[in-house]
Motif scaffolding. Structure first.
Motif, mmCIF file in Angstrom:
data_model
loop_
_atom_site.group_PDB
_atom_site.id
_atom_site.type_symbol
_atom_site.label_atom_id
_atom_site.label_comp_id
_atom_site.label_asym_id
_atom_site.label_seq_id
_atom_site.Cartn_x
_atom_site.Cartn_y
_atom_site.Cartn_z
ATOM 1 N N ILE A 88 0.846 -1.190 0.000
ATOM 2 C CA ILE A 88 0.000 0.000 0.000
ATOM 3 C C ILE A 88 0.881 1.239 0.000
ATOM 4 O O ILE A 88 1.785 1.367 0.832
ATOM 5 C CB ILE A 88 -0.926 0.022 1.235
ATOM 6 C CG1 ILE A 88 -1.961 -1.098 1.158
ATOM 7 C CG2 ILE A 88 -1.617 1.378 1.378
ATOM 8 C CD1 ILE A 88 -2.845 -1.196 2.383
ATOM 9 N N PHE A 89 0.628 2.142 -0.919
ATOM 10 C CA PHE A 89 1.283 3.445 -0.916
ATOM 11 C C PHE A 89 0.459 4.364 -0.002
ATOM 12 O O PHE A 89 -0.709 4.623 -0.266
ATOM 13 C CB PHE A 89 1.329 4.022 -2.334
ATOM 14 C CG PHE A 89 2.190 5.256 -2.473
ATOM 15 C CD1 PHE A 89 1.836 6.451 -1.853
ATOM 16 C CD2 PHE A 89 3.357 5.224 -3.222
ATOM 17 C CE1 PHE A 89 2.622 7.580 -1.968
ATOM 18 C CE2 PHE A 89 4.148 6.353 -3.352
ATOM 19 C CZ PHE A 89 3.782 7.538 -2.720
ATOM 20 N N ASN A 90 1.066 4.844 1.074
ATOM 21 C CA ASN A 90 0.333 5.696 2.007
ATOM 22 C C ASN A 90 -0.072 7.002 1.350
ATOM 23 O O ASN A 90 0.789 7.790 0.945
ATOM 24 C CB ASN A 90 1.184 5.990 3.246
ATOM 25 C CG ASN A 90 1.165 4.861 4.238
ATOM 26 O OD1 ASN A 90 1.503 3.736 3.887
ATOM 27 N ND2 ASN A 90 0.777 5.152 5.465
ATOM 28 N N LYS A 100 3.154 16.032 -5.521
ATOM 29 C CA LYS A 100 2.161 15.009 -5.209
ATOM 30 C C LYS A 100 2.182 13.883 -6.238
ATOM 31 O O LYS A 100 2.284 14.118 -7.436
ATOM 32 C CB LYS A 100 0.770 15.642 -5.169
ATOM 33 C CG LYS A 100 -0.342 14.660 -4.828
ATOM 34 C CD LYS A 100 -1.695 15.359 -4.821
ATOM 35 C CE LYS A 100 -2.820 14.381 -4.557
ATOM 36 N NZ LYS A 100 -4.152 15.047 -4.600
ATOM 37 N N ILE A 101 2.130 12.655 -5.731
ATOM 38 C CA ILE A 101 2.103 11.484 -6.600
ATOM 39 C C ILE A 101 0.644 11.072 -6.807
ATOM 40 O O ILE A 101 -0.065 10.760 -5.850
ATOM 41 C CB ILE A 101 2.921 10.332 -5.981
ATOM 42 C CG1 ILE A 101 4.386 10.767 -5.804
ATOM 43 C CG2 ILE A 101 2.844 9.083 -6.844
ATOM 44 C CD1 ILE A 101 5.248 9.758 -5.085
ATOM 45 N N GLU A 102 0.207 11.103 -8.027
ATOM 46 C CA GLU A 102 -1.197 10.841 -8.338
ATOM 47 C C GLU A 102 -1.524 9.352 -8.220
ATOM 48 O O GLU A 102 -0.644 8.505 -8.110
ATOM 49 C CB GLU A 102 -1.522 11.348 -9.740
ATOM 50 C CG GLU A 102 -1.314 12.849 -9.923
ATOM 51 C CD GLU A 102 -2.242 13.691 -9.045
ATOM 52 O OE1 GLU A 102 -3.294 13.161 -8.610
ATOM 53 O OE2 GLU A 102 -1.918 14.861 -8.796
ATOM 54 N N TYR A 103 -2.819 9.079 -8.269
ATOM 55 C CA TYR A 103 -3.336 7.726 -8.037
ATOM 56 C C TYR A 103 -2.664 6.687 -8.932
ATOM 57 O O TYR A 103 -2.179 5.660 -8.442
ATOM 58 C CB TYR A 103 -4.849 7.723 -8.262
ATOM 59 C CG TYR A 103 -5.476 6.362 -8.119
ATOM 60 C CD1 TYR A 103 -5.864 5.886 -6.867
ATOM 61 C CD2 TYR A 103 -5.686 5.549 -9.236
ATOM 62 C CE1 TYR A 103 -6.450 4.626 -6.735
ATOM 63 C CE2 TYR A 103 -6.270 4.299 -9.110
ATOM 64 C CZ TYR A 103 -6.636 3.840 -7.853
ATOM 65 O OH TYR A 103 -7.194 2.602 -7.730
ATOM 66 N N ASP A 104 -2.635 6.934 -10.223
ATOM 67 C CA ASP A 104 -2.075 5.939 -11.145
ATOM 68 C C ASP A 104 -0.603 5.673 -10.849
ATOM 69 O O ASP A 104 -0.141 4.523 -10.936
ATOM 70 C CB ASP A 104 -2.243 6.402 -12.595
ATOM 71 C CG ASP A 104 -3.697 6.321 -13.064
ATOM 72 O OD1 ASP A 104 -4.497 5.632 -12.397
ATOM 73 O OD2 ASP A 104 -4.022 6.966 -14.081
ATOM 74 N N ASP A 105 0.137 6.724 -10.492
ATOM 75 C CA ASP A 105 1.556 6.547 -10.189
ATOM 76 C C ASP A 105 1.747 5.797 -8.865
ATOM 77 O O ASP A 105 2.687 5.006 -8.723
ATOM 78 C CB ASP A 105 2.262 7.907 -10.130
ATOM 79 C CG ASP A 105 2.348 8.573 -11.496
ATOM 80 O OD1 ASP A 105 2.452 7.832 -12.497
ATOM 81 O OD2 ASP A 105 2.299 9.804 -11.560
ATOM 82 N N ARG A 106 0.857 6.036 -7.904
ATOM 83 C CA ARG A 106 0.933 5.281 -6.639
ATOM 84 C C ARG A 106 0.692 3.798 -6.900
ATOM 85 O O ARG A 106 1.397 2.941 -6.347
ATOM 86 C CB ARG A 106 -0.082 5.825 -5.623
ATOM 87 C CG ARG A 106 0.192 7.245 -5.169
ATOM 88 C CD ARG A 106 -0.514 7.567 -3.859
ATOM 89 N NE ARG A 106 -1.954 7.367 -3.919
ATOM 90 C CZ ARG A 106 -2.828 8.297 -4.267
ATOM 91 N NH1 ARG A 106 -2.410 9.507 -4.615
ATOM 92 N NH2 ARG A 106 -4.133 8.040 -4.283
ATOM 93 N N ARG A 107 -0.304 3.484 -7.705
ATOM 94 C CA ARG A 107 -0.568 2.078 -8.037
ATOM 95 C C ARG A 107 0.634 1.462 -8.781
ATOM 96 O O ARG A 107 0.967 0.294 -8.572
ATOM 97 C CB ARG A 107 -1.824 1.963 -8.905
ATOM 98 C CG ARG A 107 -3.112 2.451 -8.285
ATOM 99 C CD ARG A 107 -3.576 1.598 -7.100
ATOM 100 N NE ARG A 107 -2.941 1.976 -5.853
ATOM 101 C CZ ARG A 107 -3.332 3.004 -5.097
ATOM 102 N NH1 ARG A 107 -4.334 3.739 -5.456
ATOM 103 N NH2 ARG A 107 -2.704 3.269 -3.970
ATOM 104 N N SER A 108 1.265 2.247 -9.634
ATOM 105 C CA SER A 108 2.433 1.752 -10.366
ATOM 106 C C SER A 108 3.578 1.428 -9.426
ATOM 107 O O SER A 108 4.266 0.401 -9.576
ATOM 108 C CB SER A 108 2.871 2.789 -11.397
ATOM 109 O OG SER A 108 4.019 2.351 -12.094
#
Length: 317
Positions: A88-90, A100-108
């Motif tokens: 999990i990316f916090n 800020k790291i966006e949703y798609d990049d966090r999932r990546s």
């Protein structure tokens, strides 16, 4: 809770609204000795997230590095021994808005870490959950633990009382009073329907209760039994408390709903001073002079607000 080796560090994230800010930071100071202006705190002190109504999640740090690539290399050493996992990316972190790291990049990032861990990923029912978080310009990875929000279940009591403390405030008050429960004896000498006592018992804290109202103490007994807890809940006046306790929590009677006089309020505090070394006082009035007259020293304080209504939470010794 215990203090661990400096080699073990924990990163906590917090969630609270504006009205809860003062109470959350008072609880932080009680647990960790410090608070923070951000929603993240790193500490070598271990606290289970589910103890707090404000801690959202915790990462027990296993690896850290200046760059994500260093974390990717380190996680290859993880031995799962057949256990499944997820990463999990916090979402709560201290990155500037521009970074800020966006949703798609966090999932990546989660997927990339998963590919570097030798094991079977399971996003729905993993045996182990890991977290990754940027903090202070560095990256941290470790075992992830989420708050279970136990106090929410305690809202559904069979007996209720219109002016009883909410479960979030009650749980925070217990943590503020008793950050380290081991070996501590505690009392709520005006326990009402048992909200504070139930929160304490749910955290394996040794607390008893007492109330002068026979109807109310019956409600406290019914509520504690409903949740499967067992402790001493006595019908009686605070003046009849003869045992001594490490800690007391006392929710002062309100003038709006109580005929308690200032002299009786002072007597409540003086009795509490007699049998408890430390006390957390919850009051809607400013009673600092009365607290000092009773023999206490005010050590810390905060405010719990709910719209226009506010309570002071005062830590005394």
């Amino acid at each position: 809770m215990n203090t661990n080796s400096p080699l073990t560090e924990y990163i906590y994230t917090f969630a609270y609204n504006g009205d809860e800010s003062s109470l959350c930071h008072l609880e932080m100071r009680s647990f960790f000795g410090v608070d923070t202006t951000t929603n993240i705190l790193k500490s070598s002190i271990e606290v289970l997230p589910s103890r707090s109504p404000f801690i959202k999640e915790r990462i027990e740090v296993m690896y850290e590095g200046n760059y994500l690539s260093q974390i990717l290399e380190q996680v290859e050493a993880i031995q799962l021994n057949g256990a499944t996992f997820k990463v999990i990316f916090n979402k709560i972190n201290d990155l500037n808005p521009s970074d800020k790291i966006e949703y798609d990049d966090r999932r990546s990032i989660e997927r990339d870490l998963g590919l570097h861990i030798d094991g079977e990923a399971d996003v729905n029912h993993p045996d182990l959950t890991f977290g990754i978080i940027p903090l202070g310009g560095r990256w941290y990875f470790g075992k992830y633990l989420k708050n279970e929000a136990i106090w929410l279940h305690h809202m559904k009591k069979p007996r209720n009382y219109s002016i009883a403390l909410g479960t979030r405030l009650a749980r925070a008050a217990v943590n503020i009073a008793i950050p380290k429960p081991e070996g501590i004896s505690a009392i709520d000498p005006c326990c009402g329907i048992g909200t504070v006592v139930i929160e304490a018992l749910s955290m394996d804290i040794n607390m008893v209760g007492r109330d002068i109202n026979p109807h109310i103490i019956q409600g406290a007994r019914a509520n504690t039994a409903h949740f499967g807890y067992d402790t001493e809940l006595v019908l009686g006046d605070i003046g009849d408390v003869h045992a001594t306790y490490d800690v007391a929590i006392i929710d002062m009677p309100y003038n709006l709903f109580s005929s308690t006089t200032p002299e009786e309020q002072l007597s409540l505090l003086q009795h509490t001073r007699r049998f408890a070394k430390r006390v957390v006082i919850i009051t809607i009035e400013t009673i600092d002079d009365m607290i000092v007259e009773a023999g206490f020293i005010i050590k810390d304080r905060g405010v719990a607000k709910k719209r226009a209504f506010s309570r002071q939470i005062i830590v005394c010794e």
